[in-house]
Structures are given as C-alpha cells and as structure tokens.
Scaffold this motif. Structure first.
Motif, short mmCIF file in Angstrom:
data_model
loop_
_atom_site.label_atom_id
_atom_site.label_comp_id
_atom_site.label_asym_id
_atom_site.label_seq_id
_atom_site.Cartn_x
_atom_site.Cartn_y
_atom_site.Cartn_z
N LYS A 180 0.62 -1.44 -0.01
CA LYS A 180 0.12 0.12 -0.14
C LYS A 180 0.87 1.27 0.09
N ILE A 181 2.17 1.16 -0.12
CA ILE A 181 2.88 2.11 0.01
C ILE A 181 2.74 3.50 -0.91
N ASP A 182 2.25 3.18 -2.03
CA ASP A 182 1.83 4.34 -2.85
C ASP A 182 0.85 5.31 -2.57
N LYS A 183 -0.01 4.43 -1.94
CA LYS A 183 -1.25 5.12 -1.30
C LYS A 183 -1.07 5.75 -0.01
N ILE A 184 -0.34 5.16 1.11
CA ILE A 184 -0.31 5.49 2.26
C ILE A 184 1.01 5.90 2.75
N GLY A 185 1.96 5.92 1.91
CA GLY A 185 3.65 6.42 2.43
C GLY A 185 4.08 5.23 3.50
N LEU A 186 5.49 5.59 3.62
CA LEU A 186 6.33 4.50 4.35
C LEU A 186 5.80 4.82 5.56
N SER A 187 5.32 5.98 6.39
CA SER A 187 5.07 6.00 7.60
C SER A 187 3.65 5.39 7.72
N GLY A 188 2.78 5.34 6.66
CA GLY A 188 1.43 4.66 6.81
C GLY A 188 1.75 2.93 6.82
N VAL A 189 2.62 2.78 6.14
CA VAL A 189 2.87 1.35 6.00
C VAL A 189 3.32 0.73 7.57
N VAL A 190 4.38 1.51 8.01
CA VAL A 190 4.97 1.15 9.42
C VAL A 190 3.60 1.24 10.48
N GLU A 191 2.68 2.08 10.15
CA GLU A 191 1.63 2.34 11.25
C GLU A 191 0.73 1.17 11.13
N GLU A 192 0.39 0.69 9.79
CA GLU A 192 -0.53 -0.41 9.63
C GLU A 192 0.08 -1.70 10.08
N MET A 193 1.83 -1.93 9.96
CA MET A 193 2.19 -2.92 10.52
C MET A 193 2.07 -3.06 12.22
N LYS A 194 2.27 -2.04 12.76
CA LYS A 194 2.15 -1.96 14.05
C LYS A 194 0.77 -2.18 14.40
N ASN A 195 -0.38 -1.73 13.70
CA ASN A 195 -1.49 -2.06 14.19
C ASN A 195 -1.83 -3.47 14.04
N ASN A 196 -1.36 -4.17 12.99
CA ASN A 196 -1.54 -5.60 13.04
C ASN A 196 -0.63 -6.20 13.74
N GLY A 197 0.06 -5.96 15.05
CA GLY A 197 0.75 -6.55 15.81
C GLY A 197 2.16 -6.96 15.29
N ILE A 198 2.58 -6.58 14.32
CA ILE A 198 3.84 -6.90 13.87
C ILE A 198 4.86 -6.45 15.05
N LEU A 199 5.99 -7.02 15.26
CA LEU A 199 7.01 -6.70 16.01
C LEU A 199 8.00 -5.76 15.34
#
Lengths: 413, 413
Positions: A180-199
C-alpha cells in the motif's frame, strides 16, 4: 402499469456505441500483439466453485462476488483470470503440452469502492506462460504487455520491477502493508504493521528492504532487466526524469496478491500516477499446486483496459468511429423494394450501409445521418430511379453528384 | 496442504485454445456482418438490479441467477441482451437519436438443465432496431442474422416466421404452451393447456390457429416475407424438401418470452433439428414502456453462438488454427540474447513467433512445435551465429534451408 426506474448498479456502466467501438478496437489491437508473441486464447467460465477462488487473494478476498446458486452450490464470480487458469492447468495437465502460453481477454468482478477509472466490472487482458521457470518468460511477459500498450498509441508508461523473494521471512501481513506504500506512504506502512501487531524487529527489516538505501539491484531482478533490454526495454533510475518506455527497479513493489513468489512488476503511466498501475503481474510458482500434486511454475501479467481507457480518453487518444459509411435515404413509399435492393448491393460489396426505415422529411434523415457520422448519402426518387441513376452526396461537404446505379459501388470503394 | 479438486460447475465449460481461436474468429465474422448492416456496438453490465429483469421472461424467470450483493442489493446476472437494451434506451432516451440500431455480442446466464449444445453460460449475438415500427426493420433484422450465419459458412438453415398478434385474445399461459409444440407436439400442448385450467373454448381457438388448416398467410407476415425476398431470402412451404436459405410461414411459432408483440421468428438448421432454434427474435413494442412513459417500438433478434458452434463442430465446419507461425529454437545457453533478438525482429515485422524458453533437447522442442501446429522453425547454434545465418525449417515437410539472418523476415513474409 408501474414504471421501473431505469438505473445502473454503483460501479457498473454502459459503454455507448462511440466508446464501445473504441474499446473493441483496443481489444483487437491487444489480441493481435498477444498472438504475435505466440500466446493462444483460452476461455474459462464467469462462475467457478467458490472454493476454487478462496484463499488466493489475501484480504481482498472479501471483494469477491459469491452466492449460492439455485442448486445450493457455493459459487463465485471470476475475480481475476489467473486463478481460473491455474485451475484449468491442474484439471487438464495430462492433455497440455508445457509450457502453456495463453492469453485471455475477459471481464472480472470486484465489489471494490468505485474510484476514478475503477469499476466493479472491468476487463483484464492477461498473458501467462505456465510450466516454465525460465527468466526469459518473465521478461517476455513484461515485453509483450509493453508492446500491447505501445500498440494502443500510449508511449508515456514505465515498468516498476522487484522480486517477491526479497520479502522472504516477512509475514503475509507485512507484505500486504508494503503493497500500500503508493497510497499511504512509508509512515502509513509502518503504522499499519504496528496496528497488525507486527514486532519492531520485523518492521525494521521491512523498512530497510523498502528503502534499500544502497540501491543495489538484486541479481534476480537484474537478470530480468538484462533480457528486457534485448526486448527493447532499457533500464532507468527512479530519479530519471524521462522513464517513458523503460524499466525501473523499485524495492517497495510487493503486489497485494498472496500467490506471487518471484518477479513482481507493475506498469505506471508517466503523467497519470493518479490512475495507479494500469498493468501488473509476476511469477507464481506455487499456485497450480493448490489444485494438483504436480508443481507447475508460472509467470504472467494483466492489463486493465478500463482504467487505461479512462486515462486514454483524458489524453485524447481515443478516436471514436462512425457507424455505417453510407445511408440510403428513404423518400417514396413506392420505392421501398428499390431501396432494399440498393442497400443490399452495397453491403454485398462489403460497404457498411444503412437504409432509413421509412419515408420521412429529408431534413430529419440528414440529421440522423449526421448524428451517426455517416459519410455518404444515396438519394433516389422516382425520377432518378426511372433513369437508372442516384444522387451520391458527401454528407460532410454537402457536395452532390449524379451517378449511374451500376457505378455506385465502384465510386464508394 | 489440502489439494482443492479442480472442477467446473455443471453447465459451464472451458474453451481450449483450438476451440477459442475458432470462436473468436466466429465473433469477428458476425461483428463485421452486423457493422455492414449499420448496427453499432453497445456494452451493458453483467449485473443489473434484479427488478430490471423480473416480469419479462415468463415462467423462465426462475432460471435467472440472482442474489444479494455485499451491499444487500438484489442483483441479477444478465439473462438476455434485450431487457438491458430496453433499460438503456429508457435511461438515455434524451441523448439517443432514434432509430437506435445496436448490436451486442456477450455472454448471458440461465440456470437451465444442460443439454446437447446448451450451457448455463452462453454467448448471444444480438441486433436490434429501437424506435421504429417499420416492417422494413423486421425484415432487415432477419436478413442480417441470416447473412451472419451464411458468413460463418453454414448454408443449411431456414427461417420460420409468424406474428404474435395472431394469438391476441389467448392467455399468456396458452401462448407459453404453444411455444413448446416442437418438444411436446400438439397433443402435449393441449394437455398442458388443460392442466393449467384453460377452458375448452380457448383450447379450441388455439389449436385452430396453430393448425391454420387453410394455410392462409396473415398479411402482417406476408409483408415481412415480401421485404425478405428483396433481401435475397425467398419463400418456401413447410412441405418443401429444400428450405435452405429460405423463409417459411409457421403458424405455431409463438416464442416463449412474454415481451413479443408482432413478428416472431426462429432460425433452424435443416439437418440438425435436434439443436432446436439457433437464432430467434421478434418485435417487442411495449418493452421500453416498462421503464419509461414514452412508448418506443422495437424489433430484434439473437444468434446463439455456442449451440451453433457445437453443431458446426459436428458438421466439420470448425477449422482450428495454429498459434504462432514461427518458433525460434533454444539450443545454447550462451545465445539467449541472440534468440531474443531474432524473435523480436520477427514480431516487429508482424510475424507471430515464439521463442522456446530454455535450452532443451531438440526433439523435445520439435514435439512442442508440432503440438502447437507451428509452421516454421528457426535454428541457430554458435556456428550459424558466427556466419550471420540461421537454418529455416519447414516443420511439416522437414525441408531445411540455410538463410542469412538479414533475409529471414523477407523469406517468411
């Protein structure tokens, strides 16, 4: 009687004759490029058993149109052309000579949120080479799709390429976020990973990969790029101002579908990034395995024609065509049989021709012909008929000539 | 991992490359005849609001694939191409110039019992003239469909014609029973009417009409037949032994769909009556009214391509085509780039060409080319490459010639 309101479902549309003529011409162009590359057509059904489609598309699976049919079977509408191909190959592997190079141009359905150029029903134009692990096939699929886009008159596009193996060790959830990086940017990607419980550790590895600060091109990608050069597609850097017709290494390309295993790519319009990718694909070596004990490696790509059609319309690249070339005017009730004879003579000579269906004011008939962009009018009253002649009128210039009926076909050819 | 059994739904099928190439050639032929008659393409969606489709098809309505979509809307899959056309015309009538002559070639879905040549997903090729009550239009639609069938190489067909107005005063239930006469005979029709509670008086009137003992051709039918003659389609009697290419008055033709109002017709194969009608249609002057206050008369017909394809296969009329014309053999790993260059040169010259994806035993490559009906092989090892030459092999005759690489395109054109 109650009138039913005539309306369309959200995300679905009609294509009127001007648009549909242009679309059909696009399909024909694409088909001829695919065939020139040695791909042959396959047709699979619109409906499949639901279980055939499930578990292949990641979280987008919820967009599948599925329902119970009259026989209480769980069925689903085609979501892409790749999964039915894998089902076909598994089902018919004893009859097929591999590699199996097929194309399919057909609609698919996704209950997505309609956006600019994005519909719930849209056509995909796919080429796939099944039964080969050759990197040549990866390059050929990409080259073939690029040629199809070029053949449509679009030169402002470029290819972004990566390899899914770069993300080996990352979870499916992380890869879906990266996509999803094109849509939400790198920070959005990191946030989505965090929200999904990725360490944190996995997030760290993911962001390092995406950024690929050294911009070292992985060998698997480099090999494809070398072959692409032979196919006439040169390398460029992301930073290059003119990427048109070229291929760029892009470490953040993941593609959302779960089934990719190797090369992944997408094709963007250089000046219309708002359309997202108009074409994408990659290698999927383990998809056929889901329906078969035999492992069958494969690679393919898909051109989304409706999004491209919208973009091409904006770019002024869609030429609408007229309908028939000639219209036979209908002036006198007593000459109906003669008009049918004239229009039939034209058609039998391969000239597209219309007959106005009933005697009407000539102005009304001119207006009709004009609306339909018809080029020539054939006008015959009793006087002309008696002398074996007709008036042949150029409807654009209004120039008119008397010609012998026997010369009419020759004049129009 | 659990393997999912690869299987198709009952009544649905895949068309392999040999069949699909032939089908696509059929579509192209039909499209060109439709366009020569001045019909233009329209595309309507696969899914419509369910209410748009209901109440149009009589008892066959139960065969519609309908379901609730993710947004809880009642939706239905296209059952024919006529009802969506009527919806389109009603919805866009302020923009349309009438008469609106359109064609559409697209699949439709019916949860019918699969039979010989009859599937749950099949293509219809429709022409319709909307916004005219001219009998010329009735004749032109029939003539256009006949020409399309002829253009496919099928000469053994004939048209059966009647007029729905003959059944005015009979109930819908009686008309639906009459429509089944080919399958269940006159006694079956009478029995079905009885079982549906139709009174003796109505049964008597129906059977008199069907038998039409005097064989007087109603004037409305006769007028269409006269125009058809001008279009090159002569009259015949039911009793004639050679009806090929002709039109026959048949008083029992009713057509099952509720929306017909005038001319009704069907086209049969002379030697394959087991396929039933391969084409049918008629006038439906009140269908657009269901979505609009404006009355818009219309006439059209529909060619069922899948049933015809089955029949043509039996008749030996389907010619399967090869895929690429040329295959570049892949012999040496060190020459991959050279092979890509050769295959690209051929393709850029408009010659369809394949490159075998990886160096493999030459016998295996020959076998592959043979299975795919490829005509020519280009064979290049290091020796040929060094001298700027290739071996050009006719794969059918096994004749082989050494030609300069620079002459290759010229030789193959």
């Amino acid at each position: 009687m109650n009138i039913i309101e005539p309306r369309l479902l959200k995300g679905f549309r009609d294509y009127d004759p001007a648009e549909q003529s242009a679309r059909q011409a696009m399909f024909a162009t694409i088909q001829s490029v695919f065939e020139r590359f040695g791909f042959s057509p396959l047709s699979t059904p619109t409906l499949e058993y639901r279980e055939i489609l499930m578990g292949k598309y990641g979280e987008d699976e919820k967009l599948i149109y599925s329902f119970k049919d009259n026989g209480d079977r769980d069925v689903a509408m085609r979501y892409d052309l790749t999964v039915p191909l894998a089902r076909y190959v598994a089902q018919n592997q004893n009859m097929l000579t591999l590699p199996f190079k097929r194309y399919q141009i057909a609609p698919v359905w996704r209950a997505d949120n309609p956006q600019k150029g994005r519909y719930r029903e849209f056509y995909q134009c796919d080429v796939d080479a099944v039964g080969t692990d050759s990197v040549l096939a990866d390059a050929e699929v990409i080259a073939c799709l690029c040629q199809a886009i070029s053949a449509l008159g679009v030169s402002g596009y470029y290819v972004r390429i990566n390899n899914r193996a770069m993300f080996n060790g990352l979870s499916v959830v992380a890869i879906r976020a990266i996509d999803k990086i094109d849509k939400i940017g790198l920070s959005g990607v990191v946030e989505e990973m965090k929200n999904n419980g990725i360490l944190d550790d996995e997030i760290e590895r993911a962001t390092t990969l995406i950024k690929n600060v050294n911009q070292n091109i992985p060998e698997a990608v480099s090999t494809v790029m070398d072959y692409l050069q032979q196919f006439g597609i040169d390398r460029a850097l992301t930073s290059d101002s003119d990427k048109a017709g070229k291929v760029v290494y892009e470490p953040s390309i993941a593609r959302g579908l779960d089934y990719y295993t190797g090369t992944v790519f997408e094709i963007m319009l250089t000046d219309k990034s708002e359309y997202g990718s108009i074409c994408s694909g990659g290698r999927y070596d383990n998809l056929v395995d889901q329906y078969s004990k035999t492992s069958v490696p494969a690679v393919g790509g898909s051109l989304g024609i409706d999004r491209l059609f919208s973009a091409m319309t904006e770019m002024g690249l869609i030429k609408t065509q007229g309908s028939a070339k000639v219209m036979v005017f209908n002036l006198e009730q007593s000459l109906q049989n003669d008009y049918v004879e004239v229009v039939s003579t034209l058609r039998n000579a391969g000239i597209s021709a219309e007959l106005y269906y009933a005697p009407a004011k000539i102005d009304k008939q001119f207006k009709y012909a004009e609306t339909k962009n018809i080029q020539y009018g054939v006008i015959m009253g009793q006087t002309e008929k008696d002398s074996g002649k007709v008036q042949l009128k150029n409807l654009a210039t209004r120039e008119q000539k008397e010609v012998l009926l026997t010369d009419l076909v020759g004049r129009l050819q």
